[in-house]
Design a protein around this motif. Structure first.
Motif, PDB file in Angstrom:
ATOM      1  N   ASN A 124      38.984  32.775  37.980  1.00  0.00           N
ATOM      2  CA  ASN A 124      40.054  31.835  38.301  1.00  0.00           C
ATOM      3  C   ASN A 124      40.632  32.177  39.686  1.00  0.00           C
ATOM      4  OD1 ASN A 124      42.285  30.185  38.425  1.00  0.00           O
ATOM      5  ND2 ASN A 124      43.457  31.292  36.866  1.00  0.00           N
ATOM      6  N   PRO A 125      40.260  31.408  40.723  1.00  0.00           N
ATOM      7  CA  PRO A 125      40.709  31.762  42.087  1.00  0.00           C
ATOM      8  C   PRO A 125      42.141  31.319  42.411  1.00  0.00           C
ATOM      9  CG  PRO A 125      39.293  29.840  42.171  1.00  0.00           C
ATOM     10  CD  PRO A 125      39.382  30.230  40.721  1.00  0.00           C
ATOM     11  N   LEU A 134      42.302  42.205  47.484  1.00  0.00           N
ATOM     12  CA  LEU A 134      43.245  41.786  46.434  1.00  0.00           C
ATOM     13  C   LEU A 134      43.045  40.309  46.086  1.00  0.00           C
ATOM     14  CD1 LEU A 134      46.522  43.760  47.274  1.00  0.00           C
ATOM     15  CD2 LEU A 134      44.808  44.271  45.545  1.00  0.00           C
ATOM     16  N   GLY A 135      42.712  39.483  47.084  1.00  0.00           N
ATOM     17  CA  GLY A 135      42.388  38.078  46.813  1.00  0.00           C
ATOM     18  C   GLY A 135      41.179  37.974  45.893  1.00  0.00           C
ATOM     19  N   MET A 136      40.169  38.791  46.166  1.00  0.00           N
ATOM     20  CA  MET A 136      38.948  38.766  45.346  1.00  0.00           C
ATOM     21  C   MET A 136      39.236  39.279  43.927  1.00  0.00           C
ATOM     22  SD  MET A 136      36.369  40.272  48.189  1.00  0.00           S
ATOM     23  CE  MET A 136      34.889  40.202  47.221  1.00  0.00           C
ATOM     24  N   LEU A 137      40.022  40.338  43.845  1.00  0.00           N
ATOM     25  CA  LEU A 137      40.335  40.880  42.508  1.00  0.00           C
ATOM     26  C   LEU A 137      41.098  39.857  41.663  1.00  0.00           C
ATOM     27  CD1 LEU A 137      41.333  44.555  43.451  1.00  0.00           C
ATOM     28  CD2 LEU A 137      39.343  43.855  42.102  1.00  0.00           C
ATOM     29  N   ASN A 138      41.974  39.088  42.315  1.00  0.00           N
ATOM     30  CA  ASN A 138      42.684  38.023  41.591  1.00  0.00           C
ATOM     31  C   ASN A 138      41.702  36.964  41.094  1.00  0.00           C
ATOM     32  OD1 ASN A 138      45.312  36.376  40.997  1.00  0.00           O
ATOM     33  ND2 ASN A 138      44.007  34.986  42.159  1.00  0.00           N
ATOM     34  N   ALA A 139      40.730  36.623  41.945  1.00  0.00           N
ATOM     35  CA  ALA A 139      39.751  35.584  41.580  1.00  0.00           C
ATOM     36  C   ALA A 139      38.868  36.023  40.412  1.00  0.00           C
ATOM     37  CB  ALA A 139      38.885  35.229  42.793  1.00  0.00           C
ATOM     38  N   GLN A 140      38.801  37.330  40.187  1.00  0.00           N
ATOM     39  CA  GLN A 140      37.967  37.850  39.090  1.00  0.00           C
ATOM     40  C   GLN A 140      38.702  37.874  37.748  1.00  0.00           C
ATOM     41  OE1 GLN A 140      36.700  41.684  40.667  1.00  0.00           O
ATOM     42  NE2 GLN A 140      34.628  40.884  40.861  1.00  0.00           N
ATOM     43  N   GLU A 141      39.987  37.514  37.748  1.00  0.00           N
ATOM     44  CA  GLU A 141      40.774  37.570  36.503  1.00  0.00           C
ATOM     45  C   GLU A 141      41.151  36.164  36.036  1.00  0.00           C
ATOM     46  OE1 GLU A 141      41.608  40.553  34.921  1.00  0.00           O
ATOM     47  OE2 GLU A 141      40.286  41.415  36.445  1.00  0.00           O
ATOM     48  N   LYS A 142      41.409  36.047  34.739  1.00  0.00           N
ATOM     49  CA  LYS A 142      41.805  34.752  34.188  1.00  0.00           C
ATOM     50  C   LYS A 142      43.254  34.422  34.598  1.00  0.00           C
ATOM     51  CE  LYS A 142      41.831  32.432  29.762  1.00  0.00           C
ATOM     52  NZ  LYS A 142      42.493  32.758  28.521  1.00  0.00           N
ATOM     53  N   THR A 189      46.556  34.276  36.736  1.00  0.00           N
ATOM     54  CA  THR A 189      46.986  34.252  38.134  1.00  0.00           C
ATOM     55  C   THR A 189      47.915  35.423  38.436  1.00  0.00           C
ATOM     56  OG1 THR A 189      46.823  31.865  38.115  1.00  0.00           O
ATOM     57  CG2 THR A 189      48.215  32.809  39.825  1.00  0.00           C
ATOM     58  N   GLY A 190      47.641  36.085  39.566  1.00  0.00           N
ATOM     59  CA  GLY A 190      48.515  37.199  39.959  1.00  0.00           C
ATOM     60  C   GLY A 190      48.177  38.503  39.257  1.00  0.00           C
ATOM     61  N   HIS A 191      46.987  38.563  38.653  1.00  0.00           N
ATOM     62  CA  HIS A 191      46.566  39.818  38.025  1.00  0.00           C
ATOM     63  C   HIS A 191      45.370  40.377  38.777  1.00  0.00           C
ATOM     64  CE1 HIS A 191      49.269  38.533  34.925  1.00  0.00           C
ATOM     65  NE2 HIS A 191      49.271  39.785  34.509  1.00  0.00           N
ATOM     66  N   VAL A 192      45.350  41.683  38.962  1.00  0.00           N
ATOM     67  CA  VAL A 192      44.245  42.352  39.666  1.00  0.00           C
ATOM     68  C   VAL A 192      43.874  43.607  38.889  1.00  0.00           C
ATOM     69  CG1 VAL A 192      44.773  41.490  42.002  1.00  0.00           C
ATOM     70  CG2 VAL A 192      45.960  43.511  41.182  1.00  0.00           C
ATOM     71  N   ASN A 193      42.583  43.840  38.744  1.00  0.00           N
ATOM     72  CA  ASN A 193      42.134  45.064  38.078  1.00  0.00           C
ATOM     73  C   ASN A 193      41.778  46.083  39.162  1.00  0.00           C
ATOM     74  OD1 ASN A 193      40.905  47.107  36.718  1.00  0.00           O
ATOM     75  ND2 ASN A 193      39.542  45.798  35.505  1.00  0.00           N
TER      76      ASN A 193
END
Ligand code: ATP
Length: 310
Positions: A248-249, A280-288, A290-294
């Motif tokens: 989810n980008p 951090l933009g890419m990590l957000n795009a990898q999560e369902k 919004t605004g979460h980063v692994n």
């Protein structure tokens, strides 16, 4: 400390429906309600990176209280200015692979509130090293309101990252108030210049050299899966990123702003500033969500990002 400012936050409601039926009742079983607004995404991401971040802006009514409780649950510090109006709801109906959005305009800020906020803001920023301003302004505030806020920051020697678009951004660019960095995406850049942007190095260099951007130290143009193109003083950079599985980008731009702001606060070099923003933009795009980063995936991705002077 980083202060992330959201002038028109919202409670974001998501209604997933198998079929969206018009002119009849739709029942939803799986509703989610979250504190929304671009600056709140920035604050959320920064909190996950371990930064010292404070969320601020204007807030009102019971939805305003909901947002503050949500932030407290996530252990995100906040200091909002309370207005008489009601903070808005923004509704996203997810149906048949589509997303239909219903966005409330939000509260109308009175002249008095607009004036008192500036005094409150001048005090608030004393504790900050750098601030990020994200999104649009609520109704009632003049188009030059960010300009006024940036002027206050400039007077106190506080750095500002501005992620906005349209007339509000144009007003800032035409003024003496100078953010350290702006982060338009390609569409926002095209809207700013009033013409389509060709995605090639020479054309991007030409566009970013426009007198429109005089006095802005950093311009970072984010380009989704194509990474980013940036100008710092007179140096141009192309940021190439690896292909990733995107979940989810939405909000990746906000996560990028979080990264750029944090790296600038830490006085990192140009390459690291751009890498931290993009990762951090890419990590957000990898999560369902919004605004979460692994952050566990951070190093593997950052090692694959290339920043080239062009
Ligand atoms: P939003 O308005 O949803 O916050 P934006 O248009 O401001 O997004 P983007 O350019 O879409 O911002 O994304 C910011 C950064 O996030 C990109 O520069 C890139 O590093 C990363 N990113 C976004 N989308 C993707 C994608 N599909 N694949 C890989 N990285 C992505």
């Amino acid at each position: 400390m980083i202060i992330s400012v959201t002038m028109n936050p919202s409670v974001d409601i998501s209604y997933p429906l198998e079929n969206f039926k018009l002119d009849t009742v739709n029942r939803v079983t799986n509703t989610t309600k979250t504190a929304g607004g671009k600056g709140l995404n920035v604050a959320r991401v920064l909190q996950q990176t371990g930064a010292n971040v404070l969320a601020s802006g204007m807030i009102g009514g019971h939805l305003g209280e909901f947002i503050q409780t949500e932030l407290e649950n996530k252990k995100i510090q906040h200091d909002f200015f309370t207005i008489n109006g009601q903070t808005r709801n923004c509704i996203a109906i997810l149906h048949e692979g589509k997303q239909t959005e219903i966005l409330e305009q939000g509260p109308v800020i009175s002249e008095d509130e607009a004036e008192v906020f500036l005094a409150y803001f001048a005090d608030l920023i004393e504790g900050a090293d750098i601030l990020s301003f994200s999104g649009s302004l609520p109704a009632g505030l003049s188009d030059d309101y960010y300009e006024k806020m940036i002027t206050l920051c400039n007077e106190q020697g506080k750095l500002v990252v501005l992620d906005s678009s349209g007339t509000v951004l144009q007003k800032v660019l035409a003024s003496k108030a100078k953010p350290l960095l702006i982060k338009p995406n390609i569409e926002e850049l095209a809207a700013l210049l009033g013409k389509p942007i060709e995605n090639n190095l020479e054309s991007l260099k030409h566009v970013l050299s426009s007198s429109l951007f005089n006095g802005i130290e950093w311009i970072v143009v984010s380009m989704g899966a194509d990474g980013a193109f940036a100008k710092h003083f007179d140096t141009f950079y192309q940021v190439t990123i690896p292909q990733i599985d995107v979940i989810n980008p939405v909000g990746s731009g906000d996560a990028t702003v979080a990264g750029l702001t944090q790296a600038l606060e830490m006085k990192q070099n140009d390459e690291d500033v751009l890498k931290h923003g993009n990762v951090l933009g890419m990590l957000n795009a990898q999560e369902k969500r919004t605004g979460h980063v692994n952050m566990q995936n951070y190093q593997a991705l950052v090692d694959q990002i290339q920043v080239k002077e062009v």
